[in-house]
Design a protein around this motif. Structure first.
Motif, PDB file in Angstrom:
ATOM      1  N   THR A   1       0.854  -1.174   0.000  1.00  0.00           N
ATOM      2  CA  THR A   1       0.000   0.000   0.000  1.00  0.00           C
ATOM      3  C   THR A   1       0.897   1.233   0.000  1.00  0.00           C
ATOM      4  O   THR A   1       2.093   1.149   0.290  1.00  0.00           O
ATOM      5  N   VAL A   2       0.301   2.380  -0.311  1.00  0.00           N
ATOM      6  CA  VAL A   2       1.052   3.636  -0.302  1.00  0.00           C
ATOM      7  C   VAL A   2       1.713   3.849   1.058  1.00  0.00           C
ATOM      8  O   VAL A   2       2.903   4.165   1.161  1.00  0.00           O
ATOM      9  N   GLY A   3       0.938   3.654   2.140  1.00  0.00           N
ATOM     10  CA  GLY A   3       1.470   3.866   3.481  1.00  0.00           C
ATOM     11  C   GLY A   3       2.618   2.940   3.807  1.00  0.00           C
ATOM     12  O   GLY A   3       3.614   3.352   4.431  1.00  0.00           O
ATOM     13  N   MET A   4       2.521   1.678   3.397  1.00  0.00           N
ATOM     14  CA  MET A   4       3.595   0.724   3.676  1.00  0.00           C
ATOM     15  C   MET A   4       4.877   1.132   2.968  1.00  0.00           C
ATOM     16  O   MET A   4       5.969   1.114   3.544  1.00  0.00           O
ATOM     17  N   PHE A   5       4.761   1.522   1.712  1.00  0.00           N
ATOM     18  CA  PHE A   5       5.947   1.944   0.971  1.00  0.00           C
ATOM     19  C   PHE A   5       6.567   3.200   1.581  1.00  0.00           C
ATOM     20  O   PHE A   5       7.786   3.373   1.567  1.00  0.00           O
ATOM     21  N   GLN A   6       5.739   4.065   2.126  1.00  0.00           N
ATOM     22  CA  GLN A   6       6.269   5.271   2.758  1.00  0.00           C
ATOM     23  C   GLN A   6       7.048   4.940   4.023  1.00  0.00           C
ATOM     24  O   GLN A   6       8.068   5.576   4.314  1.00  0.00           O
ATOM     25  N   VAL A   7       6.601   3.939   4.768  1.00  0.00           N
ATOM     26  CA  VAL A   7       7.360   3.508   5.950  1.00  0.00           C
ATOM     27  C   VAL A   7       8.707   2.933   5.528  1.00  0.00           C
ATOM     28  O   VAL A   7       9.748   3.242   6.132  1.00  0.00           O
ATOM     29  N   VAL A   8       8.717   2.103   4.488  1.00  0.00           N
ATOM     30  CA  VAL A   8       9.988   1.534   4.004  1.00  0.00           C
ATOM     31  C   VAL A   8      10.926   2.648   3.546  1.00  0.00           C
ATOM     32  O   VAL A   8      12.129   2.610   3.817  1.00  0.00           O
ATOM     33  N   ALA A   9      10.374   3.649   2.868  1.00  0.00           N
ATOM     34  CA  ALA A   9      11.208   4.769   2.420  1.00  0.00           C
ATOM     35  C   ALA A   9      11.802   5.519   3.601  1.00  0.00           C
ATOM     36  O   ALA A   9      12.977   5.921   3.575  1.00  0.00           O
ATOM     37  N   GLN A  10      11.006   5.709   4.675  1.00  0.00           N
ATOM     38  CA  GLN A  10      11.522   6.378   5.874  1.00  0.00           C
ATOM     39  C   GLN A  10      12.683   5.606   6.473  1.00  0.00           C
ATOM     40  O   GLN A  10      13.604   6.199   7.054  1.00  0.00           O
ATOM     41  N   GLU A  11      12.642   4.280   6.348  1.00  0.00           N
ATOM     42  CA  GLU A  11      13.718   3.437   6.875  1.00  0.00           C
ATOM     43  C   GLU A  11      14.850   3.249   5.857  1.00  0.00           C
ATOM     44  O   GLU A  11      15.738   2.417   6.066  1.00  0.00           O
ATOM     45  N   GLU A  12      14.793   4.017   4.760  1.00  0.00           N
ATOM     46  CA  GLU A  12      15.810   4.000   3.705  1.00  0.00           C
ATOM     47  C   GLU A  12      15.962   2.609   3.100  1.00  0.00           C
ATOM     48  O   GLU A  12      17.080   2.184   2.737  1.00  0.00           O
ATOM     49  N   GLY A  13      14.841   1.905   2.980  1.00  0.00           N
ATOM     50  CA  GLY A  13      14.854   0.569   2.405  1.00  0.00           C
ATOM     51  C   GLY A  13      14.683   0.579   0.897  1.00  0.00           C
ATOM     52  O   GLY A  13      14.558   1.622   0.251  1.00  0.00           O
ATOM     53  N   HIS A  14      14.685  -0.607   0.350  1.00  0.00           N
ATOM     54  CA  HIS A  14      14.535  -0.895  -1.072  1.00  0.00           C
ATOM     55  C   HIS A  14      13.230  -1.681  -1.187  1.00  0.00           C
ATOM     56  O   HIS A  14      12.762  -2.242  -0.188  1.00  0.00           O
ATOM     57  N   ILE A  15      12.595  -1.713  -2.348  1.00  0.00           N
ATOM     58  CA  ILE A  15      11.417  -2.581  -2.502  1.00  0.00           C
ATOM     59  C   ILE A  15      11.520  -3.416  -3.765  1.00  0.00           C
ATOM     60  O   ILE A  15      12.149  -3.024  -4.752  1.00  0.00           O
ATOM     61  N   ASP A  16      10.895  -4.568  -3.687  1.00  0.00           N
ATOM     62  CA  ASP A  16      10.774  -5.495  -4.811  1.00  0.00           C
ATOM     63  C   ASP A  16       9.306  -5.525  -5.202  1.00  0.00           C
ATOM     64  O   ASP A  16       8.443  -5.810  -4.368  1.00  0.00           O
ATOM     65  N   VAL A  17       9.003  -5.167  -6.464  1.00  0.00           N
ATOM     66  CA  VAL A  17       7.632  -5.210  -6.954  1.00  0.00           C
ATOM     67  C   VAL A  17       7.501  -6.333  -7.971  1.00  0.00           C
ATOM     68  O   VAL A  17       8.480  -6.736  -8.596  1.00  0.00           O
ATOM     69  N   VAL A  18       6.275  -6.821  -8.138  1.00  0.00           N
ATOM     70  CA  VAL A  18       6.054  -7.940  -9.056  1.00  0.00           C
ATOM     71  C   VAL A  18       4.921  -7.676 -10.040  1.00  0.00           C
ATOM     72  O   VAL A  18       4.478  -8.586 -10.733  1.00  0.00           O
ATOM     73  N   SER A  19       4.466  -6.430 -10.126  1.00  0.00           N
ATOM     74  CA  SER A  19       3.391  -6.112 -11.057  1.00  0.00           C
ATOM     75  C   SER A  19       3.367  -4.620 -11.337  1.00  0.00           C
ATOM     76  O   SER A  19       3.957  -3.822 -10.581  1.00  0.00           O
ATOM     77  N   GLY A  20       2.675  -4.248 -12.405  1.00  0.00           N
ATOM     78  CA  GLY A  20       2.475  -2.841 -12.680  1.00  0.00           C
ATOM     79  C   GLY A  20       1.707  -2.154 -11.575  1.00  0.00           C
ATOM     80  O   GLY A  20       1.968  -0.981 -11.265  1.00  0.00           O
ATOM     81  N   GLY A  21       0.787  -2.862 -10.951  1.00  0.00           N
ATOM     82  CA  GLY A  21       0.015  -2.281  -9.858  1.00  0.00           C
ATOM     83  C   GLY A  21       0.874  -1.954  -8.650  1.00  0.00           C
ATOM     84  O   GLY A  21       0.716  -0.888  -8.034  1.00  0.00           O
TER      85      GLY A  21
END
Length: 435
Positions: free
Chosen positions: A71-91
């Motif tokens: 979700t938008v909020g989850m990604f924002q928390v990861v960004a605050q922690e200076e993390g990276h993300i792995d996505v698996v779809s256009g969504g």
């Protein structure tokens, strides 16, 4: 202290608390079914992973596997922690864009990425596309040529290692829908195609052996295999592999029968195995990336329900029914996944009976917990199922035309809704008249 898992907090009223707030109050304020996350737990686990890498003095990325909960909020928390993300779809990628997530800290997985998805990745110049098959190499090559762009890539490999987990969660064996097989020579052929394309920069190699894994041995074997392959490719092609991505799949505790090690201990074992193998093969130490999802959000999530009807069948466990079920958590029906629960508004009470916790959906298989000790429940009680933060909301559906639940983040005694509850109007918003 919770008498069942020993890790939950109970307040003076005898109620379960989440992030410093009474769970029964959350249920009253936001309604049920409700998914509540203790955000401090999310942050702490990311920090625990970071600490291991930093203590071992290794370049790294903790790439949150967003399929667990995106979700938008989850990604924002990861960004605050200076993390990276792995996505698996256009969504998932679009969600990251809406969250303002740094595009250069995104990797894109998937075994059948569409042209539109790859075009989105190229247009937004994400950090790396993890190539999964020969068709995708060709498709990305065409897109890069059309757009006159370049892209960092990795190759996803199947190392021939099968994790000890549910068969649906195994991904590293040779006969898998994911990745290039090493044994047959597919991986080397894929590498040659990438190296022949001046628009692709070969960043590293990736392997993921499965999910909900409790033993480190499989990870160590996979790490050794990746190091050996990197060393062989360096000797044969003069290739400097910059990244070894060892995936995720670190197991968590769902019930008292589970006894996993701390997720960061998997990482320590992986790092030490890579360091030892790199020294043996005598080449430069690459960065190590991991892709934890479940271990970051799973223990932080709680599913809150309101107890409704009860059915007693002589000679069998009673059914206690809640106002959610397989529509907000399909894992028990799909994987026979096990969970534990507490009565959130009576968490300090003694258990009096053993029941089955059933959902409201029109399927006999809609039983969330097959055997759960609880105080004698009453209609209106708040039931909390623990450790539901991974693959609950992300796999939710509108089966039986039930709206999906709201999601709240709780931190420092404050609760904020990060996903609205769907309404009945939302359910029909995409429907079109026929007559």
């Amino acid at each position: 202290m919770d008498k069942q898992l020993g890790i939950q907090k109970i307040n003076a009223a005898g109620h379960l608390t989440i992030g410093g707030i009474d769970a029964a109050d959350l249920a009253h304020q936001f309604g049920t079914p409700l998914i509540a996350y203790d955000v401090a737990k999310i942050r702490q686990q990311i920090q625990n992973f970071n600490r291991v890498f930093e203590e071992d003095q290794v370049a790294y990325e903790v790439s949150y596997a967003s399929k667990a909960f995106a979700t938008v909020g989850m990604f924002q928390v990861v960004a605050q922690e200076e993390g990276h993300i792995d996505v698996v779809s256009g969504g998932e990628l679009y969600t990251a864009i809406k969250a303002g997530f740094p595009m250069d800290k995104i990797s894109f997985h998937g075994n059948n990425k569409s042209r539109a998805e790859l075009e989105m990745a190229v247009d937004h110049q994400i950090g790396v596309v993890i190539l999964d098959n020969f068709y995708e190499i060709q498709l990305l090559s065409e897109i890069l040529a059309e757009k006159d762009q370049t892209m960092n890539v990795m190759l996803r490999l199947t190392p021939g290692i099968s994790a000890h987990t549910h068969k649906y969660d195994q991904t590293g064996q040779e006969d898998s829908k994911f990745g290039f097989d090493i044994q047959s020579g597919q991986a080397e052929e894929a590498l040659q195609q990438v190296l022949a394309n001046h628009r692709m920069t070969m960043l590293g190699i990736h392997a993921h052996i499965g999910s909900q894994i409790f033993e480190v041995e499989g990870f160590v074997m996979a790490a050794n295999k990746l190091v050996d392959l990197a060393a062989d490719w360096q000797a044969k092609f003069g290739l400097n592999i910059q990244v070894l991505n060892v995936g995720g799949g670190f197991g968590i505790r769902y019930t008292k029968d589970d006894d996993p090690i701390a997720p960061e201990m998997f990482v320590d074992a992986i790092v030490k195995a890579v360091q030892k193998r790199v020294a043996l093969r005598q080449f430069n130490m690459p960065a190590i990336w991991i892709e934890p999802g479940r271990s970051i959000v799973g223990p932080a999530g709680y599913s809150l329900y309101t107890v409704g009807s009860r059915k007693v069948v002589p000679g069998h466990l009673p059914y206690v029914t809640v106002d959610g079920g397989m529509g907000d958590n399909i894992r028990p029906a799909l994987y026979q996944a096990d969970y534990e629960a507490v009565l959130a508004n009576r968490a300090a009470d003694e258990n009096e009976e053993t029941v089955r916790v059933a959902g409201k959906y029109c399927e006999s298989g809609d039983v969330l917990i097959q055997k759960q000790a609880l105080p004698k429940s009453q209609p209106g009680d708040t039931l909390a199922i623990l450790s539901t933060g991974a693959y609950g909301y992300s796999m939710a559906s509108n089966y039986n035309r039930n709206p999906r639940p709201a999601v709240v983040f709780v931190e420092n005694g404050q609760a904020k809704m990060v996903v609205k509850r769907e309404s009945y109007e939302d359910l029909v918003s995409l429907d079109q008249d026929y007559i």
